[in-house]
Structure formats: C-alpha cells, structure tokens
Design a protein around this motif. Sequence first.
Motif, PDB file in Angstrom:
ATOM      1  N   ALA A   1      10.933  10.603  -6.471  1.00 51.15           N
ATOM      2  CA  ALA A   1      10.018  11.743  -5.912  1.00 51.15           C
ATOM      3  C   ALA A   1       8.979  11.284  -4.999  1.00 51.15           C
ATOM      4  CB  ALA A   1       9.139  12.443  -6.822  1.00 51.15           C
ATOM      5  N   ILE A   2       8.130  11.989  -4.019  1.00 52.36           N
ATOM      6  CA  ILE A   2       7.225  11.659  -3.204  1.00 52.36           C
ATOM      7  C   ILE A   2       6.076  12.511  -3.552  1.00 52.36           C
ATOM      8  CG2 ILE A   2       8.795  11.091  -1.309  1.00 52.36           C
ATOM      9  CD1 ILE A   2       8.368  13.568   0.045  1.00 52.36           C
ATOM     10  N   GLY A   3       4.931  12.296  -3.118  1.00 49.11           N
ATOM     11  CA  GLY A   3       3.531  12.905  -3.504  1.00 49.11           C
ATOM     12  C   GLY A   3       2.613  12.552  -2.860  1.00 49.11           C
ATOM     13  N   VAL A   4       1.568  13.138  -3.499  1.00 46.67           N
ATOM     14  CA  VAL A   4       0.243  12.791  -2.692  1.00 46.67           C
ATOM     15  C   VAL A   4      -1.030  12.977  -3.580  1.00 46.67           C
ATOM     16  CG1 VAL A   4      -0.016  15.247  -2.293  1.00 46.67           C
ATOM     17  CG2 VAL A   4      -1.510  13.543  -0.633  1.00 46.67           C
ATOM     18  N   VAL A   5      -2.055  12.172  -3.593  1.00 42.33           N
ATOM     19  CA  VAL A   5      -3.145  12.490  -4.378  1.00 42.33           C
ATOM     20  C   VAL A   5      -4.280  12.892  -3.538  1.00 42.33           C
ATOM     21  CG1 VAL A   5      -4.915  11.179  -6.241  1.00 42.33           C
ATOM     22  CG2 VAL A   5      -2.345  10.698  -6.079  1.00 42.33           C
ATOM     23  N   ILE A   6      -4.914  13.864  -3.777  1.00 36.15           N
ATOM     24  CA  ILE A   6      -6.324  14.227  -2.892  1.00 36.15           C
ATOM     25  C   ILE A   6      -7.422  14.213  -3.610  1.00 36.15           C
ATOM     26  CG2 ILE A   6      -7.096  15.856  -1.133  1.00 36.15           C
ATOM     27  CD1 ILE A   6      -4.359  17.430  -1.466  1.00 36.15           C
ATOM     28  N   ASP A   7      -8.524  13.262  -3.189  1.00 38.91           N
ATOM     29  CA  ASP A   7      -9.666  13.188  -4.167  1.00 38.91           C
ATOM     30  C   ASP A   7     -10.563  13.441  -3.473  1.00 38.91           C
ATOM     31  OD1 ASP A   7     -11.153  12.315  -6.232  1.00 38.91           O
ATOM     32  OD2 ASP A   7     -11.271  10.440  -5.620  1.00 38.91           O
ATOM     33  N   GLY A   8     -11.626  14.331  -4.042  1.00 40.58           N
ATOM     34  CA  GLY A   8     -12.798  14.555  -3.207  1.00 40.58           C
ATOM     35  C   GLY A   8     -12.819  15.976  -2.872  1.00 40.58           C
ATOM     36  N   LEU A   9     -12.036  16.885  -3.324  1.00 37.64           N
ATOM     37  CA  LEU A   9     -12.152  18.403  -3.296  1.00 37.64           C
ATOM     38  C   LEU A   9     -12.809  19.016  -3.868  1.00 37.64           C
ATOM     39  CD1 LEU A   9      -8.343  19.332  -3.253  1.00 37.64           C
ATOM     40  CD2 LEU A   9      -9.587  18.967  -1.157  1.00 37.64           C
TER      41      LEU A   9
ATOM     42  N   MET B   1      -6.839   1.470   4.318  1.00 37.81           N
ATOM     43  CA  MET B   1      -5.957   1.798   5.274  1.00 37.81           C
ATOM     44  C   MET B   1      -4.662   1.526   4.816  1.00 37.81           C
ATOM     45  SD  MET B   1      -7.622   2.166   8.432  1.00 37.81           S
ATOM     46  CE  MET B   1      -7.080   0.945   9.781  1.00 37.81           C
ATOM     47  N   SER B   2      -3.733   2.266   5.065  1.00 37.37           N
ATOM     48  CA  SER B   2      -2.259   2.193   4.752  1.00 37.37           C
ATOM     49  C   SER B   2      -1.975   3.658   4.283  1.00 37.37           C
ATOM     50  CB  SER B   2      -2.037   1.174   3.639  1.00 37.37           C
ATOM     51  OG  SER B   2      -0.687   1.289   2.964  1.00 37.37           O
ATOM     52  N   CYS B   3      -1.802   3.732   2.856  1.00 39.45           N
ATOM     53  CA  CYS B   3      -1.155   5.112   2.552  1.00 39.45           C
ATOM     54  C   CYS B   3      -2.286   5.695   2.153  1.00 39.45           C
ATOM     55  CB  CYS B   3      -0.251   4.858   1.357  1.00 39.45           C
ATOM     56  SG  CYS B   3      -1.171   4.650  -0.329  1.00 39.45           S
TER      57      CYS B   3
ATOM     58  N   ILE C   1      -0.799   9.005   0.031  1.00 46.67           N
ATOM     59  CA  ILE C   1       0.588   9.499   0.063  1.00 46.67           C
ATOM     60  C   ILE C   1       1.518   8.284  -0.220  1.00 46.67           C
ATOM     61  CG2 ILE C   1       2.237  10.042   1.555  1.00 46.67           C
ATOM     62  CD1 ILE C   1       0.231  11.770   3.289  1.00 46.67           C
ATOM     63  N   PHE C   2       2.310   8.702  -1.292  1.00 50.56           N
ATOM     64  CA  PHE C   2       3.119   7.705  -2.063  1.00 50.56           C
ATOM     65  C   PHE C   2       5.020   8.155  -2.069  1.00 50.56           C
ATOM     66  CE2 PHE C   2       3.782  10.052  -5.909  1.00 50.56           C
ATOM     67  CZ  PHE C   2       2.522  10.666  -5.918  1.00 50.56           C
ATOM     68  N   GLY C   3       5.772   7.281  -2.046  1.00 49.87           N
ATOM     69  CA  GLY C   3       7.015   7.858  -1.960  1.00 49.87           C
ATOM     70  C   GLY C   3       7.991   7.085  -1.137  1.00 49.87           C
ATOM     71  N   GLN C   4       9.313   7.444  -1.274  1.00 48.92           N
ATOM     72  CA  GLN C   4      10.223   6.782  -0.093  1.00 48.92           C
ATOM     73  C   GLN C   4      11.209   7.879  -0.093  1.00 48.92           C
ATOM     74  OE1 GLN C   4       9.083   4.091  -3.116  1.00 48.92           O
ATOM     75  NE2 GLN C   4      11.167   3.183  -2.710  1.00 48.92           N
ATOM     76  N   SER C   5      12.159   7.988   0.979  1.00 47.21           N
ATOM     77  CA  SER C   5      12.943   9.019   1.283  1.00 47.21           C
ATOM     78  C   SER C   5      13.800   9.323   0.162  1.00 47.21           C
ATOM     79  CB  SER C   5      13.808   8.806   2.409  1.00 47.21           C
ATOM     80  OG  SER C   5      14.667   9.801   2.751  1.00 47.21           O
ATOM     81  N   HIS C   6      14.304   8.218  -0.868  1.00 49.30           N
ATOM     82  CA  HIS C   6      15.280   8.228  -1.618  1.00 49.30           C
ATOM     83  C   HIS C   6      14.700   7.806  -3.097  1.00 49.30           C
ATOM     84  CE1 HIS C   6      19.070   8.902   1.041  1.00 49.30           C
ATOM     85  NE2 HIS C   6      17.864   9.470   1.602  1.00 49.30           N
ATOM     86  N   SER C   7      13.366   7.749  -3.315  1.00 51.54           N
ATOM     87  CA  SER C   7      12.919   7.553  -4.774  1.00 51.54           C
ATOM     88  C   SER C   7      12.943   8.510  -5.466  1.00 51.54           C
ATOM     89  CB  SER C   7      11.564   6.858  -4.362  1.00 51.54           C
ATOM     90  OG  SER C   7      10.555   7.729  -3.699  1.00 51.54           O
TER      91      SER C   7
END
Lengths: 353, 353, 353, 353
Positions: free
Chosen positions: A21-29, A1-3, A13-19
């Motif tokens: 970059a932002i992005g996402v990891v999708i595992d299990g596809l 639980m969390s990101c 999901i990771f990132g901040q508005s002004h970091s």
Amino acid sequence: MSCSFGEKVKVTIFGQSHSEAIGVVIDGLPAGKKLDFEQIEKFMSRRAPGKNKFSTARKEADLPKIISGIADGVTCGAPLCAVIENGDTRSKDYENLRAVPRPAHSDFAAFFKHNGFNDIRGGGNFSGRMTAPLCFAGAVCMQFLQDDGIEIGAHIEKIAGIKDERYDSVNVDFKNVKEKEFPVLDDKQGEKMREKIEQARLDADSVGGVIECAVTGLPVGLGEPMFGGVENVISQAVFAVPAVKGIEFGSGFDGSDLKGSENNDAFSLSEGKFVTETNNHGGILGGISSSMPVIFRVAMKPTPSIGKTQKSVNLITREETEVCVHGRHDPCVVPRAVPCIEAAAAIAIMNLR
Amino acid sequence: MSCSFGEKVKVTIFGQSHSEAIGVVIDGLPAGKKLDFEQIEKFMSRRAPGKNKFSTARKEADLPKIISGIADGVTCGAPLCAVIENGDTRSKDYENLRAVPRPAHSDFAAFFKHNGFNDIRGGGNFSGRMTAPLCFAGAVCMQFLQDDGIEIGAHIEKIAGIKDERYDSVNVDFKNVKEKEFPVLDDKQGEKMREKIEQARLDADSVGGVIECAVTGLPVGLGEPMFGGVENVISQAVFAVPAVKGIEFGSGFDGSDLKGSENNDAFSLSEGKFVTETNNHGGILGGISSSMPVIFRVAMKPTPSIGKTQKSVNLITREETEVCVHGRHDPCVVPRAVPCIEAAAAIAIMNLR
Amino acid sequence: MSCSFGEKVKVTIFGQSHSEAIGVVIDGLPAGKKLDFEQIEKFMSRRAPGKNKFSTARKEADLPKIISGIADGVTCGAPLCAVIENGDTRSKDYENLRAVPRPAHSDFAAFFKHNGFNDIRGGGNFSGRMTAPLCFAGAVCMQFLQDDGIEIGAHIEKIAGIKDERYDSVNVDFKNVKEKEFPVLDDKQGEKMREKIEQARLDADSVGGVIECAVTGLPVGLGEPMFGGVENVISQAVFAVPAVKGIEFGSGFDGSDLKGSENNDAFSLSEGKFVTETNNHGGILGGISSSMPVIFRVAMKPTPSIGKTQKSVNLITREETEVCVHGRHDPCVVPRAVPCIEAAAAIAIMNLR
Amino acid sequence: MSCSFGEKVKVTIFGQSHSEAIGVVIDGLPAGKKLDFEQIEKFMSRRAPGKNKFSTARKEADLPKIISGIADGVTCGAPLCAVIENGDTRSKDYENLRAVPRPAHSDFAAFFKHNGFNDIRGGGNFSGRMTAPLCFAGAVCMQFLQDDGIEIGAHIEKIAGIKDERYDSVNVDFKNVKEKEFPVLDDKQGEKMREKIEQARLDADSVGGVIECAVTGLPVGLGEPMFGGVENVISQAVFAVPAVKGIEFGSGFDGSDLKGSENNDAFSLSEGKFVTETNNHGGILGGISSSMPVIFRVAMKPTPSIGKTQKSVNLITREETEVCVHGRHDPCVVPRAVPCIEAAAAIAIMNLR
C-alpha cells in the motif's frame, strides 16, 4: 527532508508503486475538525488514472482508509494516517527495467543511489502514484485553510505550446476549473490541447506543459526572510511532484525582462484595504505574503515513458542498448498533475501559517 | 526554516543592513581543513558593492572576521562563525519609509509581519546585504566541494532581454567567468547588457535578468525522492537571494513545450562512464543527481528601488500617497547576484551529500 | 541537532573557550519587545566566574554585545545575535593536553571525533564557558515568559551529599534564591556545602551535586506525546550543560519505589481551578503540562579538573602516562550551574509554547 | 518534534490505542538489508501483553504488517512502513473517563490540549500500546547496529525497592536477559520482585521500578557538543516511553555525591585499545561516545491505573468526584518496558551515527 515535509503540520509519505500500500501521516492538525471525506475523495478523483483515454489504463480504487487520527468523527490531535491499497499492479511489466534504465526516468539514479536494491516495479517510491497520498494530505489541509477563507486553485496554463488564458492575478476567478474533466479556463484552448495529446498518443510520444496555481485569502505576513520565505517553502513542496522542472512566482521569468517601473506594483487602497494595483510580485514581497493572491506557475516536462524505442545502457553488463517502455503510461500527465500542485501548495501554506 | 538552512551543514545567517554587524554560523563542517581566506575574499568581492558605476555607491569593507571554528589555522569541528561589520550606514535615508512602503520591496510585508517593529533601515534583515554572509558560507562550502572535484559556476544569461549564450550542458566550460568584472560567457553580449543597465540608470529605472548556474563533478545518487530532491533543496536555498522569482532545471520551461522523444536524454557510455547524450534533465532524475552537470537558471526581477516617483500608501494614516526612493541602489543587481547564486548552490550541495 | 536547539525559537550557540569570541543567535523572537539588558547582565553574572574563592580565577567581562535583532531599542523580528569576547585566555596552559586527555573531560572523545583537529585550548567548544551564551539566550527567553506569568527558578539541592530542602512542589516559593551569592533555600545547609567545597579545594579535589528547578505559571497542554513531550524537550536542553549526568521529573527515581496509590496525584478544585493535591507528576502528565509547577532535578558530576595526578594515556605515542591539570578550575561548578539550568529550561519552554 | 524522531533515520509513529491500527514509518534505512522478521517478532513479543498474570489481559496479535520499504525481500531505500491492527478493543470501558480524568494519566492534559476532542479510548495516542511500533522500529534499527558490532540490552534494575545487580559497566555481560520471561540478571531477586508485583495486584495497587540499559560496541566520537550529545539524544528518545520520569548516565545521581578523584575514570591501554578502568562516565564524555559501554538507567513510575477509588474532578461540571479504573491494566509495566527502552536506545543510536 526526504519523505517528510513541514514542521508545523508534518506530512510524511510512504509506499512504492507496487508495495502492499501507499499512504501518509499528517501530524500537527488541530483537533475537533470534522473532515468532509466526500470532498476529499472528489479531490483525489481529479488525479486518479483511468478515467479517460488521456490517462493510464491502470485502475485504482484510490480510496484512502483512515488508520488513525480520527475519533468520534473528528480529528483528535493524534497523527492522521491514511493508507491506500495497491490493488491493480502488474509487476512483471517492469522486471526487465532494472538493468536498462528508461531515459528521463528515475531508474538510473535510483539504481546507483540504492546500490541496485531500489524497488524497480512501477518506479518504486519515485512513482507518480506517490502523488495520491500527497493529494490526500493536500485535500485535508485545504479543509482547514477554507475555514479561514483561503482558497487554492490551479489550471493547465499550457500543453504542447497551446496556451490557456491566465488568472487575473489581482482578482482571481477560479472559474469552476475543479469541476471540469479537463481543467482549463478557456475550453476552446483545452480542446486544442486535447488534440495535441491525442496526436502524441497516436505517435507513441508524449507532451508536457505548464500549470498555473493561485492561492487567495492569505493574510499579510506569512513566511520568513531568507530560507523560510513563501517561495522557498512552496517550491520545496512543489518539486515533490514528479516531472516538475521549474517554478516561477508572479511575473516570473517574463518579469525579468521588464523594467522596475513596469514590474513594480503600486500600492493603493481598495475598500479600506491595502492592495497592489497589479500583481507582478505574485503576492510575495521579500519572501512574505502581501495579502494579494499568491500566483505561481510550474513547468512539467513531457512524460518520460513513451512507446518509442530509445537508446539506453545496460547497468550490469555496462553496454549500450535500447529500451522500449511497454507499460501503461499517460501521453500527458499535466491534467492529472493539476490537483497535485494544488495539494503541494496546500501543505506548504499550512506550514507557513 | 527561516534564517537557518540545512541539516548536515547548517547555515544560520543573522544581521540587518544597519545593525552592528551581519554574520553567519556554519555548523557541521569537517575538522582539519585549512581554509583559503584569500580565495574566500576574492569570491566575496564579486558581490561587493561600489566597485563600478553599475552598483550602489555604498562602500563596504565586507571583510569577514572569524569568531570561532578555527584552531591552529584549520577547521576544528566547532561551528564556524564569521562576522562582517556594518560600517558605512546612512540610516537617516530610510526613516521616512516606515509608513510609506516602497513598491516591490519587503517594507509592506515586513511592517505587518512584525507589527511595525521591523528594522526599516536599509531593508533590515530583508536587505540584499544579507547575501554577504551567504556568500561567505558558500565560499567556505565550495572549498570542501572542490576537494571532491565538484565545481560551481554561474553567469548572467540575460539582462533586459539581451541574451548571453548558455553553457554546453553536457560539457560545461565555465570560461573563466569568475575572473570577469562582468560575468558573461560572450563579452559582446555583455557589452550590450551594460548599455541597457546604463540607460536604466540614466532613466532612474532598473532592469532584471536571468542567471544560469552549473554544478559539475557531482556523484550519482544525491538527493531524496519527494521533498528532499536536488531541485527541492537547491530551490529552497536559491529563493533566499532577494529578487529571485523563478527557477528552472535543465530544459525547464522551454522543455515543457517539447515532446518526450525530444526532451528525453538518451543514455550512452563515454570513456567507460554512463552519460546522457543531451542534458535536458539538468543532471537530476527523479530528484536524484545523475552525475551529469546540474544546470539551473533563476529569474531575477528588476531592482525594486528606482528613482522615479511611485504610487504608494501611508500605512499609518491609511491614505494613498507617493514615494520616491532617494537612497543608494543598483539599476541592476544581476551581476552582483551571480556569486550569490553560486553560494546558494554550494550550501545546498553540501547538504545533499 | 548540535549547536542548535528548537524549532519555534531556534537558539544557535557558537564559539570556543579561546576563540575570538563566543555567542548565540536567537531566531523566532516576537518583535516589539523591549529587553531589559540590566536584568540580563544580572542573570549572567550569576554564572560568571571569578566572583569568589569557590570559582575559577579567570576574569571574564562576559558582557554580551548585541550584533543584530534590535532596532529602536526593541526586538525587530530579525535573529538576535549577541557576542561575548574571549578576553583573558591563557592558551599555553593547555597545549600539553592534546596528546594526554584529562580523565572525565571531553578531551579524549573530541580528539577522535575531530581527528586530532579539535581546539584543545580551554576545552574548545566543549568548555563550560559555552554556557555564557546559553545563559544569555535563557535570560532573553525568560523576559518573554515572564510577560505571560511564567517563572523559572533553581537552587542547589545537594552538594557533596549535604542536602538543601526541596521546593514545595505544589506551591513553589522561590525564596529569592536568585539574589543569593550561594543559591540555596536553607542558608545553614548552604554553609555546610561551602565547607565541603572549601575542603575539596584544599584537597586539590572536587565535588558534585544536584540542582532542583521549578517552572511555575505554565498553561495546561504544552508538549506533544511521544518525542515532543515536556520531559523530552527539557532533558534535551538540560544535557547541553556540561557535567549534567541525570535528570528526573516530579518524584523521579524515588517515585519508582512508591506504589501507584502513593505516587498518583489526586485531582481537586482550588479556587475554581483544577489542581492536583500533590505533585509527584512534576507538572507533566503523558508528556503534557498539567498547569501544576514543572519540577525537575539534575545530577551534576564533580568537576573533572582536579589538582591531583591521575592516570591517563598518550594518544599519539599510545602509552600509559599520567596527567596533572594545572589550569584554573572550580572545585565545584554546581553553584554557577544553577542559572544555566534555569536558562536551559527557559529555552525549552519557549519551544514548547 | 512530536510523533517523529531523528534526522538521519526518521521514525514516525502513528495510531491510537483503539484506532483502526497503529504503525510506524522509518525513513533513511540503508538499502539492501535482509531483515530477520522472526527476530523482530521475537523482540516485540517481549513487550506484548497477555503472556502472563503480571500483564494486562488484553490479547494483541501485534504482528506487524509491512506496507512498504521492502522489495525482493530486502530494504529498498524507500520508507519502511509497518502497521499493527488494533483487534481486541473494548472501547466502552473508557467512555466514562472523558469527563473524569484518571490520576497520573494523560487524560487530564490531553483533554485540555485538544479541547476535549482527544481520543479517550484506551488512552488514545498516549497509550502504552504506542510502544509496539516503537519496538518494531527499535528491532529494525538493532539489526543494522548488530551488523556493526553494536549490542543493546536492558534489564530490570529495581522493582518496588527490590534491587537486581547492575551490569559490570566496563565489561558488560548481558547474561541472556532477552531470553528470560522476567528480565533480571539475578533470578532470585527477580522472584522477590514478582512477589511484590503479585502483592500489588492483590491490593488493587501498582508498583514502579528502574531499568538499566547498556549499549556496547559503539565507536568513539558519536554525538555533538551541546544539544546533540549522546545524553541529549538518548534521553529525548527514552522519554517517549510512557511512565519514564527520570534518566541517568554512568554513575548518575549517585555520582553527584562522589569526589572528582573518585568519579573520574582513569585512562589506560588494554590489548592496544584505549579504555577507562572504571566507567562512571557511562561511555559518554562531553556528550560524545568514548567507546566504553554506554550505561543508563531510567526511572519508571508505578502504573497509574489502579483498582482503588481515587479522588478526581469532573472537567465538564467542574466538580470534585471520584474515579475507579475498571479497565485492564498491569500492576507493573516495568518488565514489559525493558524492550521499549532498548528500542528507544536503538533508534537514538541510529541517529547518532
């Protein structure tokens, strides 16, 4: 639980508005699927800011760069990671907000949660911008769902008290809302909503609304009783979208005023298929999908950022003060939130199958 | 996800309405706490059936038997397991329902989910009876929360369209609702609700309603952005209560009609403490607790079981038919659901700390 | 993590050695399976104490009582809960151990973990008795696995330095070890082991050993790279069995002395099926099942409880002292642990499919 | 389970050997910590390839780029994401391996797991290269652990049968192994190991070995009985490192040959602190940390990639054939795996606290 969300198809999901970059990891596809990136970008452009006067002036390329998970043009079973660069950031707009939280924003809670070390720039990882990777993940999931005949669509059901019509919950007609710049079923009502938004903009104020979402083509039997029901899972996902403050399924809050004899949906046969004649249950019985369309609505509060001077406090000096938010912001985030709700529904459904 | 909830204090619920027993395992409780079992039983008696004409005639002792987790009268760090025997069951009442699902019940979805092997007796593990171990777990959690000054209370906010008053969301006064047989703030409105329920009973019909719940004494900073927010976690827990079809936090759906300038809660100082002057945010900003009371409302559909003949289908012969539910059932489950909502909130909060 | 294992078939174990009862909840079992309870009891009797002079004198009925999850004689999709009563307990044997921990036992760590509130009687929830519900869960899982042609068997590979032969890892022959009172492949070696155990008993001492386990019939492709591999999951399950201090797969520690040209297993075709000619990889390549038998061995330390006086400390007075364990205990737990290892493997495999 | 590990500090690893990049998301780190990136890079350089003739010729910058989680130079409470670009890839080396799996490699299992869509280039997401983000995560975790006085160190305990000395398990002296190019305690033995490795290289063969790891400074009481013990959690993490085929704690497999009177560790007082006089229990009693050093050893198989021609099969044509691996590979991965084992231990410990 969390990101992270989900056990079957885990979305992180990771990132901040002004970091950086932002992005996402999708595992299990599942492996071997050729993703349609044009369709993904089209989907993401529906939430992208800056496309008209109703949304923030910030320009975002928002084109996701695929880091991993694809080989020879298809999913390869490895986690799919996509990154979106944070280009057009004006960090100085926010520096003065660390001590003086904006009302109804995450600033206040984030300050104390992280002992003052939270990234204040643009709302940090509480930013609405975090819905960009959410939409990417949702768009990817949707392509797998479509292969099995599952469709997800949402529309603005209300803005500033102006109502759109609702879906026919038994025979959902999505009415090409996804193609529209302003996603309503009834464009005349949409015009009135736009006027309300424009008026709010002129008043340095904001408005909220309701989004209705439908999921069609689900098989019967998804979900688990108690904590793993379709409502539990969808609501856990949907509250990830900033500004969402409520959710209802089927007849929802209105249904609580009805009698059982009115709210119960009679079963019948239609073309050899078991159906219900009405759909007050919103496609979910005992937490389990019934094969009727899943229908839910989410309440979105008015944008917290407004141009008016508001009462606040200084968290450092512990004094009362005022704050006026000068940064870029939408007078109404509801239109851009429509694909976000669809995306949240998509990742929820992927984890229910 | 499924019969288990939570990572810090994991609650696992088992049993069916007519199995040998039902129960719960609570893992992760701190050791050394003397539980007040009298208080737990008092709490559980609030949801117990059969105490008045408004609830089902089924008698349940519902006294939980502690199987493990206690040594020398205090929690010992081992998982706490409690079992409640299923005494007064009349299984034959339900045998004819396997093929012909009751409208708005879980029967239809459960049949297909489990290939016809679901336990049809009394709704199996979809039964409202499963809220008894939920209430036990909630009552246990509450005793730990109380030690830290956290209080949880709920009341009927509406039944059959008759409204109770709402909590003062800034300064919640629980008004001894927990002591009342009919848990409303305004007893006069409660009287009108009772009349509606009695009328429904006489009509072989049922009514639904809304429950409002408040959590006071929370520290600032609980919850995680995105998928681990206070709304995400509470809603995942609350939808475990059968018949819940909607949830809203703070100003919720009504708030979506407001302007930002109306819905935003100004910060100020009160006795040296940061507060908001109003509480439309329902104690949650960006998914994180603000230290103001958490306020939420849940919509409960009218009891699906009604005495009227309803249209249904035969799942075996695949023909349209009718069904009339003869078993025991409440014309309104909202009063008994009040402690269930409190319990769901308690286990959610335990996992947010 | 803790008393629960698995996401697909979640096994939750509760109880203490001297609590009212111990038990297990198994969530996620497919519905419609008729369990063979005679086979389950037979399996559980293999770990039951008191059957001969090599094991503790404590009598346990150990017959599990099914609380939920079965309807009309088959699994019904609801969590399966079984409870085993703790009948023959002599709690007074242990009272003096709270302050003075037994060497190599959990007493010391449990005291500090739970601030002295841990259940000291019989080892509380650290007791070897907690493997009874583990075995129940394993026996249930095995019946599902057998339906798909998967077999699990283990034997004593070594006790007190006396070695049994090993399985032929390419063509595993379980050799009816499950029928034997003393589960070895080579009964002559078993006889020598028994002599070592008897000698340890006479010396008020104890001995340890190694158990070898094989899983045959697995399809290729189970497990996930990195943290979800077959080794990761099996080892997480197997270390739940008290006294296990090591695990190795395939050629394991010995294999680390080999050259690649010796340890690599050549692929070939056998009856149209891809196989490896040797099985140093223990059926696992890159964390994923190869369809060859999964082979692993676990090291079990000698029973910590011995009749000799040992140096210890008083945790309350903080002084050095001595302790002599008078309670009932096995001079060697390895034989009884054989089915426990099989059970741990079974619940691991259920969660890998 | 899969690419993610941990509930308190969740580590999610993504990427393939030849994808755009590889990386990691670390969620749950406390805010406000200034990370020492120089120390992180130094740690990572210990596993980096290409630094001497004993490791693969592939050059990797391997400098992680921070994408998120840092603001104003400190952790900000948002997930920390770092990405490492895959620069020097020679994909054509691997194309011919899709149909003909390398013995002892993941190729065979990955092919079937992902229906032939797995990324074959460089081993895809099964590559040893995935330990680079693991090391990054471990190095980050270590800095938090060091703040609390917890140290983690590992050394080569054996290569090709040549043994290093072991740690004094009661009073661990890490002996600056981290500063050494070849991480052994006894450099003379190290020299012999290097000769064995060089000989294997000349023979187009490979060798394996054993790594010993110690964790000092742990408080008593970490870990949970049954499935959440220190052994369960560390082993789940450690098997994420490719080529690991076994793990043992404390006296491990050797201890299983001892008597209880030999293997039990007597408690005593040392400078007012409870200690054990020996440490055969490896710092773990009943799954719980005892405050003595945690000691474990892992068995690593010889590098599967060797220059010799080996028997294999063609998965497409289903014929027997031969394979000769021409790509770059280490004759011994054990030296480079030493920091990987430390890293796995670090992320395990972070999730046990």
